[in-house]
Design an enzyme around this catalytic site. Structure first.
Site, PDB file in Angstrom:
ATOM      1  CE  LYS A 190      -2.565   3.429   1.794  1.00  0.00           C
ATOM      2  NZ  LYS A 190      -1.985   4.737   2.211  1.00  0.00           N
ATOM      3  CD  GLU A 264      12.310   3.884   9.250  1.00  0.00           C
ATOM      4  OE1 GLU A 264      12.224   4.963   9.889  1.00  0.00           O
ATOM      5  OE2 GLU A 264      12.408   3.819   8.019  1.00  0.00           O
ATOM      6  CB  CYS A 298      12.895   8.786   8.928  1.00  0.00           C
ATOM      7  SG  CYS A 298      13.581   7.411   7.982  1.00  0.00           S
ATOM      8  CD  GLU A 396      10.413  12.836  11.566  1.00  0.00           C
ATOM      9  OE1 GLU A 396      11.310  12.167  11.031  1.00  0.00           O
ATOM     10  OE2 GLU A 396       9.290  12.379  11.849  1.00  0.00           O
TER      11      GLU A 396
END
Length: 489
Positions: A190, A264, A298, A396
């Protein structure tokens, strides 16, 4: 129509009307479409059909049939599966230029980066796991402690739902797909709404490689589709890369279902620059560690920890690094910093820059305005005099925004690096390898680099704390797609 779409080397709009399910192009249950736009220009690049829950049901059912086939993929010898993985790698290699172009057009990744990651890593990681599958035994005999012996047999889990993000869409797909397939599982992929055209190209490669029907099924995007797959009764494992907030929701649902999950998630990594570090000779590596893919990475080291006795020097270095970077269209080979993936994400990054200014950090270069009329651009931005407790140091941002934080002594550098809810990446910069390694071992993170940062296929990759659970890559990544079956003899 979808499987016949040509390589797009012009501004032609790519229109797809089918989904790749059960080894064939299948009309979706809905006639709705998703419009895919260029991050650099805002222009339409293509259209993809929306995937519904009915399409997800069909994909999971196809994967289940392929998995339970008594002569199918799960029953093949590892060497036979390895040959198929290498064929898929060859087909991806044949499409690598178009893959790089599609990814960069959609998410703003500089094409020079896309060529080295999106066009190269998938084939490389497939070949790594093909070799590993041939080398590692699927069973072993262990002498018993109480009596007899034990036969420990490794079997595939079943149907895997791989939910992948837009920032490194193909690279991160194959972090999941390659070990899952090598272990004998079947997969439903997906993708993210922002990057769909590259997955149509992936489907073409899967078909050309002769991967058996149902082994790899590819959906597009659809409302609530990820959550639907997470709770689907036909799915045996979830592998997700994305935000920490969504990861927590997935972990909760998987916990209720007692379903294996690999997550993750986000990061806010620190670059610890020691007092003996060489900056100029490491310019390229420092750029990659912190600004790769426009900061939409990331593991990026976006907190720069600088010793007070070199603080001004470090600030000036990063100022020059930001101002010297070529900002432009992602498809221009000279571009080093491209646009953000979307208007909404650009606005989020800009809001953090405005927050940093409001909170009293010193704006060294960059800022909330852009020099580009079109596209979703943010100027590389450097903040100095940043408190590690501030929003721009703790949250972040996922853009080209770096915060430079002062420290006194190695112990304080380690303390500041660990003062974060995240723990995915990080770097240490020093001319003393032994000292750097000693510091690296004390940073609470899943991965860390010394004088550079890039994950390696052979080593486990993943995070601690709010950066996730489980590992990808390495033999450990393969083990996450296997279950253990002990037979006492």
């Amino acid at each position: 129509m979808a499987n016949a779409a040509p390589a797009n080397t012009t501004n032609e709009v790519l229109a797809y009307d089918s989904l790749f399910i059960n080894g064939e192009w299948r009309k979706p249950a809905s006639q709705d479409t998703v419009v895919v736009t260029s991050a650099s220009t805002g222009q339409i690049m293509g259209r993809m059909p929306v995937s519904t829950h009915a399409d997800a049901d069909a994909a999971v059912a196809a994967a289940r049939r392929a998995f339970t086939d008594p002569t199918g993929w799960a029953t093949w010898e590892p060497r036979q599966r390895a040959r198929a993985l290498r064929r898929l790698a060859d087909e991806l290699d044949a499409r690598k230029d178009e893959m790089a172009r599609r990814v960069s057009g959609q998410n703003g990744m500089p094409v020079s980066t896309s060529i080295n990651f999106e066009a190269a890593v998938p084939a490389g990681v497939l070949r790594y796991y093909a070799a590993l599958a041939e080398q590692l035994p699927v069973e072993e005999t262990r002498p018993g402690v109480l009596r007899g012996t034990s036969l420990v047999h490794r079997t595939p889990l079943g149907v895997v739902a791989a939910i992948v993000p837009w920032n490194f869409p193909q690279t991160l797909t194959f972090f999941k797909l390659a070990p899952a397939l090598a272990a004998g599982n079947t997969v439903v992929v997906k993708p993210s709404t922002e990057t769909l055209l590259d997955f149509a190209l992936l489907a073409q490669a899967v078909a050309a490689a002769g991967i058996p029907a149902g082994v790899i099924n590819i959906l597009s995007s659809g409302r609530g589709l990820g959550a639907y797959l997470v709770g689907h009764p036909g799915v045996d494992k979830i592998s997700f890369t994305g935000s920490t907030a969504v990861g927590r929701e997935i972990a909760g649902r998987a916990g209720q279902l007692l379903r294996p999950v690999t997550l993750e998630l986000g990061g806010k990594s620190a670059a610890i620059i020691l007092d003996d570090a060489e900056l100029e000779s490491n310019t390229e590596e420092l750029f990659i560690a912190s600004l790769l893919n426009n900061g939409q990475t990331c593991f990026a080291s976006t907190r720069i920890l600088a010793p007070r006795n070199r603080y001004t020097e470090v600030v000036e270095f990063y100022k020059a690094l930001a101002e010297g970077s070529v900002v432009g269209d992602a498809l221009d080979p000279a571009t080093q910093i491209g646009p953000m993936v979307s208007a909404g994400h650009r606005d989020k990054v800009v809001s953090y820059i405005e927050r940093g200014i409001a909170d009293g950090a010193t704006l060294v270069t960059g800022g909330p305005t852009s020099d580009h009329e079109n596209g979703w651009f943010v100027r590389p931005t450097i903040f100095a005099d940043v408190d590690n407790s501030s929003a721009i140091a703790q949250e972040e941002i996922f853009g080209p925004v770096l915060s430079i934080i002062a420290y006194e002594g190695d112990d304080e550098a380690i303390r500041i690096a660990n003062d974060s809810e995240f723990g995915l990446g990080g770097t240490v910069w020093s001319t003393d390898a032994e000292r750097a390694a000693l510091i690296a071992k004390q940073v609470q993170t899943g991965t860390i680099g010394i004088n550079h940062y890039l994950p390696d296929f052979a080593a486990p990759y993943g995070g601690v704390k709010s950066s996730g659970m489980g590992r990808e890559l390495g033999p450990e990544g393969l083990a996450h797609y296997q279950q253990l079956h002990s037979i006492y003899i």
